[in-house]
Enzyme design. Structure first.
Site, PDB file in Angstrom:
ATOM      1  N   GLU A 113       8.868  -9.361  -3.190  1.00  0.00           N
ATOM      2  CA  GLU A 113       8.149  -8.146  -3.693  1.00  0.00           C
ATOM      3  C   GLU A 113       8.453  -7.361  -5.069  1.00  0.00           C
ATOM      4  O   GLU A 113       9.473  -7.895  -5.666  1.00  0.00           O
ATOM      5  CB  GLU A 113       8.332  -6.951  -2.562  1.00  0.00           C
ATOM      6  CG  GLU A 113       7.304  -7.684  -1.347  1.00  0.00           C
ATOM      7  CD  GLU A 113       7.517  -6.960  -0.246  1.00  0.00           C
ATOM      8  OE1 GLU A 113       7.932  -5.600  -0.272  1.00  0.00           O
ATOM      9  OE2 GLU A 113       7.679  -7.342   1.107  1.00  0.00           O
ATOM     10  N   HIS A 241       2.306   3.695  -2.727  1.00  0.00           N
ATOM     11  CA  HIS A 241       2.212   2.329  -2.945  1.00  0.00           C
ATOM     12  C   HIS A 241       0.869   2.064  -3.813  1.00  0.00           C
ATOM     13  O   HIS A 241      -0.145   2.590  -3.758  1.00  0.00           O
ATOM     14  CB  HIS A 241       1.929   1.631  -1.396  1.00  0.00           C
ATOM     15  CG  HIS A 241       2.357   0.442  -1.261  1.00  0.00           C
ATOM     16  ND1 HIS A 241       1.196  -0.594  -2.001  1.00  0.00           N
ATOM     17  CD2 HIS A 241       3.222  -0.321  -0.681  1.00  0.00           C
ATOM     18  CE1 HIS A 241       1.633  -1.837  -1.881  1.00  0.00           C
ATOM     19  NE2 HIS A 241       2.940  -1.719  -0.928  1.00  0.00           N
ATOM     20  N   ARG A 288       7.544  -0.370  -7.898  1.00  0.00           N
ATOM     21  CA  ARG A 288       6.449   0.332  -7.355  1.00  0.00           C
ATOM     22  C   ARG A 288       6.140   1.542  -8.203  1.00  0.00           C
ATOM     23  O   ARG A 288       4.895   1.778  -8.531  1.00  0.00           O
ATOM     24  CB  ARG A 288       6.788   0.649  -5.987  1.00  0.00           C
ATOM     25  CG  ARG A 288       5.722   0.557  -4.930  1.00  0.00           C
ATOM     26  CD  ARG A 288       6.086   0.694  -3.590  1.00  0.00           C
ATOM     27  NE  ARG A 288       6.266  -0.471  -3.179  1.00  0.00           N
ATOM     28  CZ  ARG A 288       6.740  -0.764  -1.718  1.00  0.00           C
ATOM     29  NH1 ARG A 288       6.827   0.482  -1.075  1.00  0.00           N
ATOM     30  NH2 ARG A 288       6.419  -1.914  -1.216  1.00  0.00           N
ATOM     31  N   HIS A 349       3.017   6.702   0.547  1.00  0.00           N
ATOM     32  CA  HIS A 349       3.369   5.592   1.363  1.00  0.00           C
ATOM     33  C   HIS A 349       4.885   5.980   2.030  1.00  0.00           C
ATOM     34  O   HIS A 349       4.886   5.421   3.119  1.00  0.00           O
ATOM     35  CB  HIS A 349       3.577   4.470   0.244  1.00  0.00           C
ATOM     36  CG  HIS A 349       4.118   3.210   1.317  1.00  0.00           C
ATOM     37  ND1 HIS A 349       3.165   2.487   2.188  1.00  0.00           N
ATOM     38  CD2 HIS A 349       5.262   2.595   0.923  1.00  0.00           C
ATOM     39  CE1 HIS A 349       3.901   1.512   2.609  1.00  0.00           C
ATOM     40  NE2 HIS A 349       5.066   1.278   1.954  1.00  0.00           N
ATOM     41  N   ARG A 384      12.406   3.821  -4.012  1.00  0.00           N
ATOM     42  CA  ARG A 384      12.945   2.709  -3.269  1.00  0.00           C
ATOM     43  C   ARG A 384      12.319   1.406  -3.473  1.00  0.00           C
ATOM     44  O   ARG A 384      11.137   1.270  -3.915  1.00  0.00           O
ATOM     45  CB  ARG A 384      12.408   2.935  -1.846  1.00  0.00           C
ATOM     46  CG  ARG A 384      12.514   2.127  -0.475  1.00  0.00           C
ATOM     47  CD  ARG A 384      11.947   2.453   0.616  1.00  0.00           C
ATOM     48  NE  ARG A 384      10.622   2.330   0.649  1.00  0.00           N
ATOM     49  CZ  ARG A 384       9.822   1.449   1.146  1.00  0.00           C
ATOM     50  NH1 ARG A 384      10.449   0.263   1.753  1.00  0.00           N
ATOM     51  NH2 ARG A 384       8.382   1.560   1.110  1.00  0.00           N
TER      52      ARG A 384
HETATM   53  P1  FAD Z   1       8.660   5.491  12.410  1.00  0.00           P
HETATM   54  O1  FAD Z   1       8.695   4.130  12.446  1.00  0.00           O
HETATM   55  O2  FAD Z   1       7.644   6.167  11.625  1.00  0.00           O
HETATM   56  O3  FAD Z   1       8.783   6.121  13.756  1.00  0.00           O
HETATM   57  C1  FAD Z   1       8.844   7.802  13.885  1.00  0.00           C
HETATM   58  C2  FAD Z   1       8.715   8.088  15.209  1.00  0.00           C
HETATM   59  O4  FAD Z   1       9.028   9.362  15.419  1.00  0.00           O
HETATM   60  C3  FAD Z   1       7.488   7.927  15.896  1.00  0.00           C
HETATM   61  O5  FAD Z   1       7.665   7.291  17.251  1.00  0.00           O
HETATM   62  C4  FAD Z   1       6.804   9.268  15.838  1.00  0.00           C
HETATM   63  O6  FAD Z   1       6.033   9.350  17.156  1.00  0.00           O
HETATM   64  C5  FAD Z   1       7.970  10.013  16.232  1.00  0.00           C
HETATM   65  N1  FAD Z   1       7.815  11.454  15.911  1.00  0.00           N
HETATM   66  C6  FAD Z   1       7.659  12.151  14.705  1.00  0.00           C
HETATM   67  N2  FAD Z   1       7.832  13.313  15.134  1.00  0.00           N
HETATM   68  C7  FAD Z   1       7.970  13.752  16.350  1.00  0.00           C
HETATM   69  C8  FAD Z   1       8.505  14.876  17.003  1.00  0.00           C
HETATM   70  N3  FAD Z   1       8.152  16.107  16.341  1.00  0.00           N
HETATM   71  N4  FAD Z   1       8.425  14.867  18.286  1.00  0.00           N
HETATM   72  C9  FAD Z   1       8.855  13.609  18.906  1.00  0.00           C
HETATM   73  N5  FAD Z   1       8.581  12.412  18.241  1.00  0.00           N
HETATM   74  C10 FAD Z   1       8.234  12.294  17.077  1.00  0.00           C
HETATM   75  N6  FAD Z   1       9.157  -0.921   4.774  1.00  0.00           N
HETATM   76  C11 FAD Z   1       9.824  -2.094   5.064  1.00  0.00           C
HETATM   77  O7  FAD Z   1      11.009  -1.928   4.748  1.00  0.00           O
HETATM   78  N7  FAD Z   1       8.945  -3.201   4.433  1.00  0.00           N
HETATM   79  C12 FAD Z   1       7.708  -3.154   4.792  1.00  0.00           C
HETATM   80  O8  FAD Z   1       7.192  -4.269   4.774  1.00  0.00           O
HETATM   81  C13 FAD Z   1       6.842  -1.970   4.876  1.00  0.00           C
HETATM   82  N8  FAD Z   1       5.671  -1.927   5.160  1.00  0.00           N
HETATM   83  C14 FAD Z   1       5.050  -0.863   5.268  1.00  0.00           C
HETATM   84  C15 FAD Z   1       3.666  -0.689   5.528  1.00  0.00           C
HETATM   85  C16 FAD Z   1       2.909   0.608   5.804  1.00  0.00           C
HETATM   86  C17 FAD Z   1       1.753   0.643   6.062  1.00  0.00           C
HETATM   87  C18 FAD Z   1       3.670   1.616   5.952  1.00  0.00           C
HETATM   88  C19 FAD Z   1       3.137   3.096   6.248  1.00  0.00           C
HETATM   89  C20 FAD Z   1       5.190   1.531   5.526  1.00  0.00           C
HETATM   90  C21 FAD Z   1       5.785   0.430   5.481  1.00  0.00           C
HETATM   91  N9  FAD Z   1       7.257   0.552   5.566  1.00  0.00           N
HETATM   92  C22 FAD Z   1       7.632  -0.968   5.051  1.00  0.00           C
HETATM   93  C23 FAD Z   1       8.084   1.463   5.440  1.00  0.00           C
HETATM   94  C24 FAD Z   1       8.552   1.309   6.863  1.00  0.00           C
HETATM   95  O9  FAD Z   1       7.583   1.073   7.715  1.00  0.00           O
HETATM   96  C25 FAD Z   1       9.034   2.781   7.580  1.00  0.00           C
HETATM   97  O10 FAD Z   1       9.694   3.527   6.600  1.00  0.00           O
HETATM   98  C26 FAD Z   1       9.873   2.639   8.757  1.00  0.00           C
HETATM   99  O11 FAD Z   1       9.074   1.780   9.760  1.00  0.00           O
HETATM  100  C27 FAD Z   1      10.198   4.163   9.329  1.00  0.00           C
HETATM  101  O12 FAD Z   1      10.839   4.041  10.491  1.00  0.00           O
HETATM  102  P2  FAD Z   1      11.414   4.934  11.213  1.00  0.00           P
HETATM  103  O13 FAD Z   1      11.915   4.772  12.607  1.00  0.00           O
HETATM  104  O14 FAD Z   1      12.048   5.970  10.416  1.00  0.00           O
HETATM  105  O15 FAD Z   1       9.975   5.834  11.558  1.00  0.00           O
HETATM  106  C1  SIN Z   2       4.309  -3.770   1.559  1.00  0.00           C
HETATM  107  O1  SIN Z   2       4.330  -4.645   2.330  1.00  0.00           O
HETATM  108  O2  SIN Z   2       3.924  -3.705   0.454  1.00  0.00           O
HETATM  109  C2  SIN Z   2       5.454  -2.655   1.952  1.00  0.00           C
HETATM  110  C3  SIN Z   2       6.730  -2.884   1.549  1.00  0.00           C
HETATM  111  C4  SIN Z   2       7.295  -1.667   1.747  1.00  0.00           C
HETATM  112  O3  SIN Z   2       6.933  -0.479   1.917  1.00  0.00           O
HETATM  113  O4  SIN Z   2       8.721  -1.700   1.687  1.00  0.00           O
END
Ligand code: FAD
Ligand code: SIN
Length: 525
Positions: A113, A241, A288, A349, A384
């Site tokens: 990437e 993104h 990015r 993003h 990032r």
């Molecule tokens: P999340 O997975 O967002 O989980 C947050 C949790 O907190 C959820 O369960 C939600 O319900 C809960 N929550 C929030 N507020 C409250 C509240 N007030 N009370 C109770 N619960 C609450 N990163 C990569 O490294 N590689 C990738 O390929 C990649 N692709 C991506 C594609 C997309 C479309 C997106 C949007 C992001 C991508 N990212 C990627 C970024 C990555 O997915 C996220 O940064 C990561 O998954 C965040 O994980 P997390 O556990 O911190 O939060």
């Molecule tokens: C992507 O698949 O382009 C998302 C990767 C990322 O947000 O790290």
């Protein structure tokens, strides 16, 4: 209602679930999730998880790529910790059952990437996050020490402020005793007392009108910690993104993974002309922030609403094999990526800043940890590197778990905490007050605090959002709690922090690009 736990976990994405699995052998764990357990940003992750697996890749190369993407603002010690611990954490995911794609030779099939000098992104087709989330949920459901409260919304963390003791930003010994949590089904507000609390609430993409982040990404954890007088940092660095699918009626925007560019996809104007050579020698695979800015510039110059990602020259079978979800999604709106170019626009993003934490994910508030997208460890600096966030969540949830487990037996539950006081609240029957304010906020942030900023735009954003803040606080103070008003309040607070941090940063760097501090878009001057 009052409940007591050793470990309270707010959030059920990769950060919350992996931490819960690590601490569960040492005490009672409660995971609260404001929606269904799987409704997270994690499940949408497409490209994958970056880690060093085989030569010629090395930790040094991955460290260097991360530092370059971060534009000089990464904390190098944290970068080294994250990258050197990452391979072990990814192997743990594999042991839990995550199935990453392999080549015919049996080795992991590594993708590439933007900003990566080597192929190092492990993936499960274009549904890596879903595979990870599913696997972690399965493990969590099996564990007898873990209780999951779905549809429970954390309103605020509990500190000595709730005992009537004054707390301000200079108070040194602020301590977390758990959280007040709204049961969305019964409307009851629970007092959840805990020895330690982890905030793993994800990002805040919904401060913008166009985002790839799911609806749950409303910055709740960041806002809760700020209200509790904890430290927040780096909020000016909101990552856009480059390639979300241009399909204006769809929220959140569907992502066209950067892995598609890693596979050979090329960005083009609506006239079918390549343009990245004007900005950066790394072309469509520059970091990015640079690609998104170049696209923003092309769109402003042409007046067009979108650009194209061209995959028509790629091996068709391979393309479908690697990106079946992207293929199916595009086809569902009449675009066959084998024959048609994909219309794309940048979209908000990833929240690079967040709750300031140390190398063990400790926030500035005692017994309160933060990991995942809501936290700011120093790994990402001003921007990032792609696919470094799932990784960061795993590494710091592991570190937080070790730290919390080591001290859990020396912490007492604070029984003196009072229950939530809802006296004098009335039902807000005018939802339009909330929905219209949200639209206004998102428009302000998108137009004035987007990919390109200026002092004038930021000041406008500050003044306009101040009005929304005053109105919403007044509404909140007299309303019975609903998730919608709490989320709006949190989004306004997070926007305020983004604007304030952006005003304070008197330079163009990484994701913060201001017309008042001119700088070349990429590495071509
Ligand atoms: P999340 O997975 O967002 O989980 C947050 C949790 O907190 C959820 O369960 C939600 O319900 C809960 N929550 C929030 N507020 C409250 C509240 N007030 N009370 C109770 N619960 C609450 N990163 C990569 O490294 N590689 C990738 O390929 C990649 N692709 C991506 C594609 C997309 C479309 C997106 C949007 C992001 C991508 N990212 C990627 C970024 C990555 O997915 C996220 O940064 C990561 O998954 C965040 O994980 P997390 O556990 O911190 O939060
Ligand atoms: C992507 O698949 O382009 C998302 C990767 C990322 O947000 O790290």
């Amino acid at each position: 209602m009052r409940d007591r736990y050793d470990f309270l976990v707010i959030g059920s994405g990769i950060a919350g679930l992996s931490y819960a699995l690590k601490v569960a052998p040492y005490g009672k764990v409660c995971i609260v999730s404001k929606d269904k357990i799987e409704n997270t940003a994690t499940k949408y992750a497409q490209g994958g998880i970056a880690t060093v697996m085989y030569t010629p890749d090395t930790y040094e190369k991955h460290i260097n790529d991360t530092l370059i993407a971060g534009d000089g603002l990464c904390d190098e010690k944290i970068v080294r910790i994250t990258i050197t611990e990452s391979t072990d954490r990814v192997k743990e995911l594999i042991q839990w059952g995550v199935d990453f794609d392999k080549t015919e030779s049996g080795k992991y099939d590594l993708g590439k990437e933007g900003g990566h000098s080597e192929f190092r992104v492990l993936h499960h087709k274009d549904q890596t996050g879903l595979e990870i989330e599913r696997t972690l949920i399965k493990q969590v459901r099996k564990h007898p020490n873990i209780e999951v409260l779905e549809n429970h919304f954390a309103i605020d963390i509990i500190t000595q402020h709730h005992l009537g003791i004054e707390v301000n930003r200079r108070t040194k010994d602020i301590c977390c005793y758990g959280a007040y949590v709204l049961n969305k089904d019964t409307q009851d507000i629970h007092t959840i007392l805990a020895k330690t609390t982890l905030i793993a609430t994800g990002g805040a993409g919904n401060v913008y009108s166009t985002t790839t982040s799911p609806a749950i990404a409303t910055g709740d954890g960041i806002a809760m910690v700020y209200r509790a007088k904890g430290q927040i940092t780096g909020m000016e660095f909101m990552q856009f993104h480059p390639t979300s699918l241009y399909n204006p009626s769809e929220h959140p925007s569907f992502l066209i993974s950067e892995a598609v560019r890693g596979f050979g996809g090329i960005l083009k104007t609506q006239k079918g002309e390549e343009f990245m050579h004007k900005y950066d020698t790394r072309l469509s695979l520059a970091p990015r922030d640079i690609v998104a800015r170049a696209m923003d510039n092309e769109l402003k110059m042409s007046g067009d609403d979108f650009l194209y990602l061209d995959c028509r020259h790629l091996d068709k079978e391979d393309l479908l094999n690697h990106f079946p979800t992207i293929y199916a999604k595009c086809l569902s709106i009449g675009i066959d990526i084998r024959k048609d170019m994909i219309p794309v626009v940048p979209a908000a993003h990833y929240t690079c800043g967040g709750i300031k934490v140390d190398e063990f994910a400790q926030s500035s508030i005692k017994n309160l940890y933060a990991t995942g997208e809501c936290a700011s460890t120093g790994l990402h600096g001003a921007n990032r590197l792609a696919s470094n966030s799932l990784l960061e969540a795993l590494v710091f949830s592991n570190r937080a778990s070790q730290h919390a487990v080591a001290k859990i037996n020396s912490i007492d539950i604070c029984e003196a905490i009072p229950d939530w006081d809802a006296e004098g609240m009335v039902l807000n029957e005018e939802m339009v007050l909330v929905t219209q304010s949200l639209k206004e906020l998102q428009a302000i942030m998108s137009n004035y605090v987007g990919i390109v900023r200026s002092n004038l735009r930021l000041q406008r954003a500050f003044d306009r959002s101040e009005i929304l803040y005053q109105e919403t606080e007044a509404l909140y103070d007299r309303s019975i709690l609903t998730v919608k008003i709490c989320e709006l309040r949190n989004l306004i607070l997070v926007s305020y922090l983004i604007i304030l941090n952006a005003i304070d940063r008197k330079e163009s760097i990484g994701l913060h690009f201001s017309l008042d501090y001119p700088r070349a878009i990429g590495n071509i001057h």
